[in-house]
Design a protein around this motif. Structure first.
Motif, PDB file in Angstrom:
ATOM      1  N   GLU A   1      37.160  -8.580  -9.437  1.00 25.68           N
ATOM      2  CA  GLU A   1      38.593  -8.489  -9.476  1.00 25.68           C
ATOM      3  C   GLU A   1      39.152  -7.281  -8.720  1.00 25.68           C
ATOM      4  OE1 GLU A   1      39.374 -10.649 -13.763  1.00 25.68           O
ATOM      5  OE2 GLU A   1      39.862  -8.541 -13.472  1.00 25.68           O
ATOM      6  N   ASP A   2      38.195  -6.462  -8.146  1.00 25.10           N
ATOM      7  CA  ASP A   2      38.680  -5.331  -7.378  1.00 25.10           C
ATOM      8  C   ASP A   2      39.321  -5.801  -6.101  1.00 25.10           C
ATOM      9  OD1 ASP A   2      35.817  -3.305  -8.318  1.00 25.10           O
ATOM     10  OD2 ASP A   2      37.739  -3.685  -9.336  1.00 25.10           O
ATOM     11  N   ALA A   3      40.242  -4.991  -5.617  1.00 26.35           N
ATOM     12  CA  ALA A   3      40.928  -5.344  -4.354  1.00 26.35           C
ATOM     13  C   ALA A   3      39.975  -5.206  -3.196  1.00 26.35           C
ATOM     14  CB  ALA A   3      42.135  -4.431  -4.175  1.00 26.35           C
TER      15      ALA A   3
ATOM     16  N   LYS B   1      45.350 -12.482  -3.210  1.00 29.00           N
ATOM     17  CA  LYS B   1      45.050 -13.271  -4.402  1.00 29.00           C
ATOM     18  C   LYS B   1      43.933 -14.269  -4.139  1.00 29.00           C
ATOM     19  CE  LYS B   1      47.343 -16.098  -7.893  1.00 29.00           C
ATOM     20  NZ  LYS B   1      48.636 -16.708  -8.318  1.00 29.00           N
TER      21      LYS B   1
ATOM     22  N   ARG C   1      40.458 -12.455  -3.842  1.00 26.36           N
ATOM     23  CA  ARG C   1      39.903 -12.035  -5.116  1.00 26.36           C
ATOM     24  C   ARG C   1      39.134 -13.158  -5.799  1.00 26.36           C
ATOM     25  NH1 ARG C   1      44.904  -8.595  -7.773  1.00 26.36           N
ATOM     26  NH2 ARG C   1      44.620  -6.688  -6.530  1.00 26.36           N
TER      27      ARG C   1
END
Length: 346
Positions: free
Chosen positions: A343-345, A323, A326
């Motif tokens: 927002e991609d991992a 988290k 990101r």
């Protein structure tokens, strides 16, 4: 502001950090403190007694409270075991009368195989008269167990064996051989006990002692201190007056070398049909766990629980890191060349 603690930090810094942590979780600390206070209020005396009796073996009453010690240790070792056979039946309900009649053949075996012994079947009125006359200090405790017949039966057997000496056996136990052979096995010992694994402790359904023996006096001495609250009715019976109580008395007895442990009580008695009517649901559950789960399985369960807890903690840490990452990863839009959040991992 978070403080990164190090081993070489000043104690005041550590105290401030601890105070800040407590203040952050003040509601949780309050709830835990209240629950701990209630637990100690209810079971504090029990914890103290169990620690003293089974862990530290710091038996105070043997030296300070010898109310029932009528003989010295030397006199005890010289005394002989009288040829008395004691059995106790406390008529507390109609069901118990049926139980008494059912085991009549069992009681007969004690008289048939031991013709030279004096057989005594103690009833409730005989026990009360004996306690009120010769053991008045135990009478209040005996009356307090008015609705707990198991505890009254346990106290009764300790009293009669201390008062007269001899052999005690429950009425649902069969005598297989003459007790003269048992006396030969015991030799010069004046107390014979039998360890039980069902579920644990020193069995008090069959034991031998001479009259006014110091160990039986030691057993009577500890009854008042053992009258504390345990977690279930079964544990109350086991630790207040039952097999675990006998084990605690043995652990605190300073002359353990005087006590003989039977190698196999099955040579003399048979208790395959021994009645367990005093066991409640909690007793059966404890017995199943104790007899059905070995130490390796218990260790495996503990290790599995530790692994699950640690794995859960690691997964929570990983989720926090993902988290956080990101929020920190950025790239530029080709058209506006403005930074936006990716927002991609990872």
């Amino acid at each position: 502001m978070k403080i990164r603690l190090k081993p070489n930090h000043h104690p005041l810094i550590l105290l401030r950090a601890a105070h800040a942590r407590v203040k952050t979780h003040s509601r949780l600390v309050t709830v835990v403190s209240v629950l701990l206070g209630i637990f100690l209020l209810i079971y504090g005396k029990t914890i103290f007694h169990v620690t003293r009796e089974f862990l530290t073996h710091s038996n105070f009453n043997f030296n300070l409270c010898k109310r029932f010690h009528q003989m010295t240790h030397v006199e005890t070792r010289r005394s002989a075991i009288p040829k008395n056979i004691h059995q106790v039946f406390l008529n507390v309900s109609n069901n118990r009368v049926e139980f008494f009649n059912e085991y009549e053949p069992y009681r007969r075996t004690w008289q048939d195989k031991n013709p030279g012994f004096k057989y005594i079947l103690w009833n409730e009125s005989m026990i009360e008269d004996l306690i009120n006359t010769s053991y008045p200090s135990i009478a209040p405790l005996y009356k307090r167990y008015r609705n707990v017949w198991q505890a009254r039966a346990d106290i009764a057997r300790y009293v009669v064996v201390h008062y007269m000496g001899g052999i005690y056996a429950d009425i649902d136990i069969t005598c297989r051989r003459s007790m003269n052979e048992l006396f030969k096995e015991i030799g010069d010992k004046r107390v014979a006990l039998n360890y039980t694994y069902n579920p644990f402790g020193i069995a008090n359904d069959f034991f031998v002692a001479s009259k006014n023996h110091e160990f039986m006096a030691h057993v009577l001495d500890g009854l008042q201190d053992a009258d504390v609250l345990y977690f279930t009715p079964f544990l109350n019976s086991m630790f207040r007056t039952g097999p675990m109580y006998m084990l605690g008395r043995y652990l605190n007895y300073p002359h353990q070398e005087d006590i003989y442990f039977l190698q196999s009580s099955r040579l003399y008695i048979s208790s395959e049909r021994s009645n367990k009517s005093w066991h409640g649901v909690d007793g059966y559950i404890i017995a199943i766990i104790w007899n059905g789960v070995d130490s390796l399985q218990i260790i495996s369960i503990i290790l599995l629980i530790i692994f699950i807890v640690r794995l859960n903690k690691l997964l929570r840490i990983r989720a926090k890191l993902v988290k956080k990452s990101r929020k920190q990863v950025q790239f530029f839009d080709r058209r506006r060349m403005m930074p936006i959040i990716e927002e991609d991992a990872l």
